[in-house]
Design a protein around this motif. Sequence first.
Motif, mmCIF file in Angstrom:
data_model
loop_
_atom_site.group_PDB
_atom_site.id
_atom_site.type_symbol
_atom_site.label_atom_id
_atom_site.label_comp_id
_atom_site.label_asym_id
_atom_site.label_seq_id
_atom_site.Cartn_x
_atom_site.Cartn_y
_atom_site.Cartn_z
ATOM 1 N N TRP A 49 18.812 17.334 -25.709
ATOM 2 C CA TRP A 49 17.779 16.025 -26.401
ATOM 3 C C TRP A 49 16.601 16.030 -25.858
ATOM 4 N N SER A 50 17.228 15.389 -24.188
ATOM 5 C CA SER A 50 16.451 14.936 -23.427
ATOM 6 C C SER A 50 14.823 16.106 -23.025
ATOM 7 N N ASN A 51 14.871 16.679 -23.047
ATOM 8 C CA ASN A 51 14.622 18.323 -22.391
ATOM 9 C C ASN A 51 13.707 19.000 -23.663
ATOM 10 N N LYS A 52 13.675 17.449 -25.051
ATOM 11 C CA LYS A 52 13.190 18.197 -26.144
ATOM 12 C C LYS A 52 11.730 16.875 -26.046
ATOM 13 N N GLY A 53 11.808 16.405 -25.047
ATOM 14 C CA GLY A 53 11.684 14.813 -24.926
ATOM 15 C C GLY A 53 11.925 13.435 -25.746
ATOM 16 N N ASN A 54 12.917 13.748 -26.246
ATOM 17 C CA ASN A 54 13.540 12.368 -27.691
ATOM 18 C C ASN A 54 14.211 11.746 -26.155
ATOM 19 N N ARG A 55 14.435 10.096 -26.664
ATOM 20 C CA ARG A 55 14.736 9.320 -26.105
ATOM 21 C C ARG A 55 15.498 8.602 -26.044
ATOM 22 N N LEU A 56 15.832 8.140 -25.057
ATOM 23 C CA LEU A 56 17.746 7.666 -24.503
ATOM 24 C C LEU A 56 17.371 6.192 -24.690
ATOM 25 N N ASP A 57 18.589 6.047 -24.771
ATOM 26 C CA ASP A 57 18.907 4.658 -25.011
ATOM 27 C C ASP A 57 19.509 4.514 -23.437
ATOM 28 N N ARG A 58 19.475 3.214 -23.439
ATOM 29 C CA ARG A 58 20.602 2.324 -22.760
ATOM 30 C C ARG A 58 21.230 0.516 -22.507
#
Length: 148
Positions: free
Chosen positions: A112-121
Amino acid sequence: MINLYAQQIREISVDDLQNQMRRRERGYVIVDARELTEYYKGHIPGACSLYDGEMNAIARNLDKNANIIVYGPGQAQESPKMESRLEGDAAMKLMQLGFKNVTVLKGGLMSWSNKGNRLDRSEPESIKPAKTTIMSDTVHGVDDISMG
């Protein structure tokens, strides 16, 4: 008794999950199977934490027909056996609890993150009980769920 480990666990790609989220389809739940501390550090937007310690208590009150997408951390070198991965183990447990539509995110959070998608914290104190249509008729939020 059915041996759930012999069943094929379906996988969904990051692209397919993005499309589903973009279309704002209802009736699915994204489940983060990692430890709660990892969830706070970063998770897929809209995902809920369902770490193993509370899975039985919460899952017992969810609609067994809901579409559930489970993800784990993802790894550069994944285990060839789905059930030995964190997300595969969580998916199997959900299936054992009676859920019929359980899917695993291929590659987990790493993909998910390797595709440049946002992560919520989030911070622990910022988590509020969610009201959702996938809960059973008698449950309207986390406060209604008995942990005992």
